[in-house]
Structure formats: C-alpha cells, structure tokens
Motif scaffolding. Sequence first.
Motif, PDB file in Angstrom:
ATOM      1  N   VAL A 144     -32.707 -15.170  38.330  1.00 16.65           N
ATOM      2  CA  VAL A 144     -33.493 -16.180  37.612  1.00 16.65           C
ATOM      3  C   VAL A 144     -33.057 -16.247  36.155  1.00 16.65           C
ATOM      4  O   VAL A 144     -32.894 -17.335  35.588  1.00 16.65           O
ATOM      5  N   HIS A 145     -32.846 -15.092  35.550  1.00 16.88           N
ATOM      6  CA  HIS A 145     -32.406 -15.059  34.153  1.00 16.88           C
ATOM      7  C   HIS A 145     -31.064 -15.764  33.990  1.00 16.88           C
ATOM      8  O   HIS A 145     -30.852 -16.520  33.027  1.00 16.88           O
ATOM      9  N   PHE A 146     -30.152 -15.553  34.936  1.00 15.10           N
ATOM     10  CA  PHE A 146     -28.844 -16.188  34.829  1.00 15.10           C
ATOM     11  C   PHE A 146     -28.965 -17.708  34.878  1.00 15.10           C
ATOM     12  O   PHE A 146     -28.407 -18.413  34.029  1.00 15.10           O
ATOM     13  N   TYR A 147     -29.678 -18.235  35.860  1.00 13.46           N
ATOM     14  CA  TYR A 147     -29.718 -19.688  36.036  1.00 13.46           C
ATOM     15  C   TYR A 147     -30.506 -20.403  34.948  1.00 13.46           C
ATOM     16  O   TYR A 147     -30.365 -21.620  34.780  1.00 13.46           O
ATOM     17  N   ARG A 148     -31.317 -19.675  34.223  1.00  7.74           N
ATOM     18  CA  ARG A 148     -32.022 -20.281  33.090  1.00  7.74           C
ATOM     19  C   ARG A 148     -31.130 -20.383  31.857  1.00  7.74           C
ATOM     20  O   ARG A 148     -31.519 -20.985  30.857  1.00  7.74           O
ATOM     21  N   GLY A 149     -29.931 -19.823  31.903  1.00  7.24           N
ATOM     22  CA  GLY A 149     -29.134 -19.661  30.711  1.00  7.24           C
ATOM     23  C   GLY A 149     -28.364 -20.878  30.258  1.00  7.24           C
ATOM     24  O   GLY A 149     -27.223 -20.751  29.791  1.00  7.24           O
ATOM     25  N   TRP A 150     -28.951 -22.064  30.372  1.00  6.92           N
ATOM     26  CA  TRP A 150     -28.310 -23.265  29.838  1.00  6.92           C
ATOM     27  C   TRP A 150     -28.473 -23.318  28.324  1.00  6.92           C
ATOM     28  O   TRP A 150     -29.539 -22.988  27.798  1.00  6.92           O
ATOM     29  N   PRO A 151     -27.445 -23.754  27.606  1.00  9.52           N
ATOM     30  CA  PRO A 151     -27.635 -23.950  26.169  1.00  9.52           C
ATOM     31  C   PRO A 151     -28.624 -25.082  25.913  1.00  9.52           C
ATOM     32  O   PRO A 151     -28.654 -26.074  26.641  1.00  9.52           O
ATOM     33  N   VAL A 152     -29.433 -24.943  24.923  1.00  7.35           N
ATOM     34  CA  VAL A 152     -30.393 -25.941  24.456  1.00  7.35           C
ATOM     35  C   VAL A 152     -31.556 -26.121  25.442  1.00  7.35           C
ATOM     36  O   VAL A 152     -32.720 -26.106  25.042  1.00  7.35           O
ATOM     37  N   LEU A 153     -31.262 -26.298  26.721  1.00  6.27           N
ATOM     38  CA  LEU A 153     -32.312 -26.614  27.693  1.00  6.27           C
ATOM     39  C   LEU A 153     -33.304 -25.476  27.846  1.00  6.27           C
ATOM     40  O   LEU A 153     -34.507 -25.702  27.991  1.00  6.27           O
ATOM     41  N   GLU A 154     -32.818 -24.241  27.846  1.00  3.94           N
ATOM     42  CA  GLU A 154     -33.726 -23.108  28.029  1.00  3.94           C
ATOM     43  C   GLU A 154     -34.740 -23.037  26.894  1.00  3.94           C
ATOM     44  O   GLU A 154     -35.944 -22.893  27.135  1.00  3.94           O
ATOM     45  N   GLU A 155     -34.290 -23.160  25.660  1.00  7.33           N
ATOM     46  CA  GLU A 155     -35.237 -23.072  24.542  1.00  7.33           C
ATOM     47  C   GLU A 155     -36.177 -24.264  24.528  1.00  7.33           C
ATOM     48  O   GLU A 155     -37.361 -24.134  24.172  1.00  7.33           O
ATOM     49  N   ALA A 156     -35.699 -25.446  24.950  1.00  4.47           N
ATOM     50  CA  ALA A 156     -36.559 -26.627  24.989  1.00  4.47           C
ATOM     51  C   ALA A 156     -37.642 -26.472  26.049  1.00  4.47           C
ATOM     52  O   ALA A 156     -38.807 -26.821  25.826  1.00  4.47           O
ATOM     53  N   GLU A 157     -37.284 -25.918  27.210  1.00  6.43           N
ATOM     54  CA  GLU A 157     -38.279 -25.748  28.267  1.00  6.43           C
ATOM     55  C   GLU A 157     -39.318 -24.711  27.879  1.00  6.43           C
ATOM     56  O   GLU A 157     -40.514 -24.881  28.136  1.00  6.43           O
ATOM     57  N   ARG A 158     -38.890 -23.654  27.244  1.00  8.50           N
ATOM     58  CA  ARG A 158     -39.841 -22.628  26.819  1.00  8.50           C
ATOM     59  C   ARG A 158     -40.806 -23.169  25.772  1.00  8.50           C
ATOM     60  O   ARG A 158     -41.972 -22.769  25.704  1.00  8.50           O
ATOM     61  N   ALA A 159     -40.324 -24.078  24.954  1.00  8.83           N
ATOM     62  CA  ALA A 159     -41.193 -24.666  23.932  1.00  8.83           C
ATOM     63  C   ALA A 159     -42.235 -25.594  24.548  1.00  8.83           C
ATOM     64  O   ALA A 159     -43.310 -25.793  23.981  1.00  8.83           O
ATOM     65  N   ARG A 160     -41.927 -26.152  25.726  1.00 14.95           N
ATOM     66  CA  ARG A 160     -42.837 -27.124  26.336  1.00 14.95           C
ATOM     67  C   ARG A 160     -43.954 -26.450  27.121  1.00 14.95           C
ATOM     68  O   ARG A 160     -45.048 -26.962  27.226  1.00 14.95           O
ATOM     69  N   ARG A 161     -43.645 -25.309  27.775  1.00  9.14           N
ATOM     70  CA  ARG A 161     -44.655 -24.696  28.649  1.00  9.14           C
ATOM     71  C   ARG A 161     -44.337 -23.228  28.869  1.00  9.14           C
ATOM     72  O   ARG A 161     -43.287 -22.747  28.463  1.00  9.14           O
ATOM     73  N   SER A 162     -45.258 -22.553  29.549  1.00 14.15           N
ATOM     74  CA  SER A 162     -45.070 -21.133  29.830  1.00 14.15           C
ATOM     75  C   SER A 162     -43.800 -20.917  30.630  1.00 14.15           C
ATOM     76  O   SER A 162     -43.462 -21.679  31.531  1.00 14.15           O
ATOM     77  N   GLU A 163     -43.098 -19.838  30.303  1.00 11.23           N
ATOM     78  CA  GLU A 163     -41.847 -19.522  30.991  1.00 11.23           C
ATOM     79  C   GLU A 163     -42.056 -19.297  32.482  1.00 11.23           C
ATOM     80  O   GLU A 163     -41.184 -19.559  33.288  1.00 11.23           O
ATOM     81  N   THR A 164     -43.223 -18.802  32.863  1.00 10.15           N
ATOM     82  CA  THR A 164     -43.454 -18.456  34.261  1.00 10.15           C
ATOM     83  C   THR A 164     -44.151 -19.555  35.041  1.00 10.15           C
ATOM     84  O   THR A 164     -44.364 -19.422  36.240  1.00 10.15           O
ATOM     85  N   ALA A 165     -44.530 -20.645  34.383  1.00  5.31           N
ATOM     86  CA  ALA A 165     -45.313 -21.667  35.076  1.00  5.31           C
ATOM     87  C   ALA A 165     -44.464 -22.406  36.099  1.00  5.31           C
ATOM     88  O   ALA A 165     -43.326 -22.782  35.826  1.00  5.31           O
ATOM     89  N   LEU A 166     -45.020 -22.604  37.286  1.00  4.75           N
ATOM     90  CA  LEU A 166     -44.382 -23.455  38.286  1.00  4.75           C
ATOM     91  C   LEU A 166     -44.987 -24.851  38.179  1.00  4.75           C
ATOM     92  O   LEU A 166     -46.158 -25.016  37.834  1.00  4.75           O
ATOM     93  N   PRO A 167     -44.210 -25.881  38.476  1.00  5.66           N
ATOM     94  CA  PRO A 167     -44.697 -27.248  38.255  1.00  5.66           C
ATOM     95  C   PRO A 167     -45.758 -27.653  39.268  1.00  5.66           C
ATOM     96  O   PRO A 167     -45.844 -27.108  40.380  1.00  5.66           O
ATOM     97  N   GLU A 168     -46.583 -28.605  38.869  1.00  3.80           N
ATOM     98  CA  GLU A 168     -47.511 -29.216  39.803  1.00  3.80           C
ATOM     99  C   GLU A 168     -46.727 -30.123  40.756  1.00  3.80           C
ATOM    100  O   GLU A 168     -45.673 -30.640  40.414  1.00  3.80           O
TER     101      GLU A 168
END
Length: 427
Positions: free
Chosen positions: A68-92
């Motif tokens: 999971v840690h590896f696939y989250r490792g996109w530049p820019v996108l990872e920090e943007a997603e973390r800023a939007r919501r909890s790192e562990t949240a699954l989508p509705e």
Amino acid sequence: MRRTSWPDRAPRTLWAPVESPADAVRAFERKIQALYHAHLAVLAMALVEPPPSEPELGPMTRALRAVVHFYRGWPVLEEAERARRSETALPEAPVSFLFGRPDIVMGEEGPQVAETNFDTAVSGYEKPDDLWTQSAELFELPNALLQSGRPLAGLKDYFTELAEARPHRIHWVRSVAAAPECEPILAYLNQNPHGIQHFAHYAGEPSPSYPPALPGHLHRACTLYTVNKARDAFTDTLRPLVPMVAGCTVPLRLAALQSKLFLACLSDPRTRPRNLTPEEQDAVDTLIPETRLIDLMSGAEIDHVKRNRGDYVLKRADSHMGRHVFFGCNVDRDEWEHLLRALPAQPVEPAQPPSLWLVQKRVRPQAYTLLEYTDEGPVERRAALVCSPYLFGGRLRGFETWRIPFVPEPDMLDHATFVGHFIRSAE
C-alpha cells in the motif's frame, strides 16, 4: 483485420466471434463486484491502527502495508489526497471506483481470476475498438450486438455517467511514449454531445491553466512503474494540474488493489478477513485459484509444490505485462527448486515494490469448440480461452478474449489470437 490498430494481434485466419448473454454477464459482474469488495476488506485490514496482532496475520499485514505504501507513492498526488481526507478512509459507494481488466482463464471448473488488475484499466490499458467492429462487419453481426461489447464505447459511457452528462474536463496523465496510442483514443472520447472534454498531459510538458468554470478530474493513465522512471518530469506536470481538479477518477488510496498479494491474502484461510459477506466469500472461493505468499508456506507445502511443479505457477506479487511469471510445467526439477529458493530472497530494487513472490495453482483451461475460417474452408477447433472483461466505474463494459494454448508457454501472450466477444442482449 491487419489494418486495425492491433496489427500484431490480428489473427492469421478468421475466428468466428463468441457471445455471452446479457443476464449471464450481469451475474458475473455482480460476482466481480463482490470480489472487489473482498479486496476492500483486505485493504481496510491493512490500514487499521494498530495492526492486527494475530501471529498468522503479522507477516501478511506487514507485506500488505508495504505494498500500500508503494502504490501511494505518486509525486504530488499523495500529498494532495492526504490534505483532502484521512489517509485510511475508504470512499463512499466504492464500487463506482472499480476499474480493472482481470486476466481470467476459462477453466474446467469455471472462470478463474489469475490477476484482478483492479485499478489498472485507469492506467492506460484501453485500446481502440476496431478489432470488435471489424469482426462485427466481417460476420455481419447486428449493430445492437456491437454496441454492447466494445470496451472503448463502454469507457465513453462511464465518463458520461461520471460527468452526469454535463460539461466536464478529464485530464489524462501519460508518458510521452504513449502519445501515438493516446491521441486517437481521446479523439474518439471527445466525440460526445455532453461537452465532456479529454486532455492529455505528457510528463515533462507544462500543464496549461484552464478557466475554473468547468469541474474536472485527473485520470491516472499510466502506471506508477512508468512514473518512477521519470519522477521529476511527472512532478513538473502534476504540480500545476492537481489544484485545478476535484480529485482522481479513482482515488490514489485504492491503487494498491492491483497487487496480486490481495489474491493471496483472500485465498489463504489463515489470512483472509473474518468479516466477508457470504457473497464475497463465494466470489473468493469460486474465482480465485489457490494462491499463497511463499513466505507463509510451511516446509510441507513447499515440498508439495516442488514435487508437483506442473500444477503450479510462481509469480511476483507486483509486476506487469506478463513479466516475472514462471510456469512449473516449463522448467525442469532443478530449475524449479532453484526458483522457489532464490526468487523470494531477491533484494528490493530501487523505485520498485516489495519483492514478494506467490505460488498459484495452475488453472487448466476448458476446451471450447470454435469455428476457424481457413483457406480450405471453415474448420471446428478445440480451443482454450483467456478472457479480460473491461470494468469501468464498477460496470462490466466489454470483453477482450484470446485463444491460448492448453499448456502454458512462456511467450504465449505474444502470439495469442483475438476472438471477437460480444454481449447478447435479452431481446
């Protein structure tokens, strides 16, 4: 058919198309959706804090968390997603984010999912529909049948649903090398009456600014393997683009679902989540061939695989394009034992996922009677098939089907023969 966009895959002789009834397709779609929900249960187990403490779950959970840690490792996108919501949240409504192109062997005991490839359809696996249209034209299929079996047409339907049939911008992020393949696809998708606009952004090229009047989404149309080959270039492209979109068409935190490690976790009774529903449990039991993380196998289990190498496949949990797959039936005893011993001990390569290896039960394909048109006339052939349903936005939108040898060959994907596959409506 050699005039299509797939000239290297066009058959040397013509194979009559096959079809699946719409009601059977819907039933299979529901089973794939249940398998996807089972994957989400594994993802939730991997993200829970603190991690599970059961001895048998420990090694699997550590492996899952690393993936999971590896696939989250996109530049820019990872920090943007973390800023939007909890790192562990699954989508509705998570099924709406089901993307994939599973590799399914039509086995003697029914369809068997060798690889789910969940999330990888968003990563540039789409191809033009001309193999389907050519097949329909040659065999004079009714137009209604053609409309319900073309994957790219299904992708256009998905984007219409995503945008609620309103003007929208979809930004595709690709490598420059993919431009010849990408441009015709986007030209086709841009032919819609709703004002849905698709744009390609190639790594290293600056992303232009767009007026904020229209909503937009980012389509991760390349794999992280590609991104890691040119991270600085992708960063330069994504940095100004990300603030202009509402998010990704598939959330980044679901990208790890493409790992085959999830199949091993679900297949192994010792490690699968305890909260699967009966429908999810049935999907796991009927669709996944026996798959084990080699690090969790006992000495007796390894000895059994050594003695019965013709019944097993050794594959890396995270690879693509058919790489890092070894069929026991294609190697001698000494090489097979060497592979079982040496591959799991390989060090992790830079910018690559964890080096995790799986043993999977070989699926023996069912024999189908197909019709081949040769220079001497039509001939009935007994054939094995592999089928890849295209799943966009949680729906099964079309099939890609190939004839394969009954006994696996190392290069069989290079000379597989396309068989047109359509969905027959109930009418």
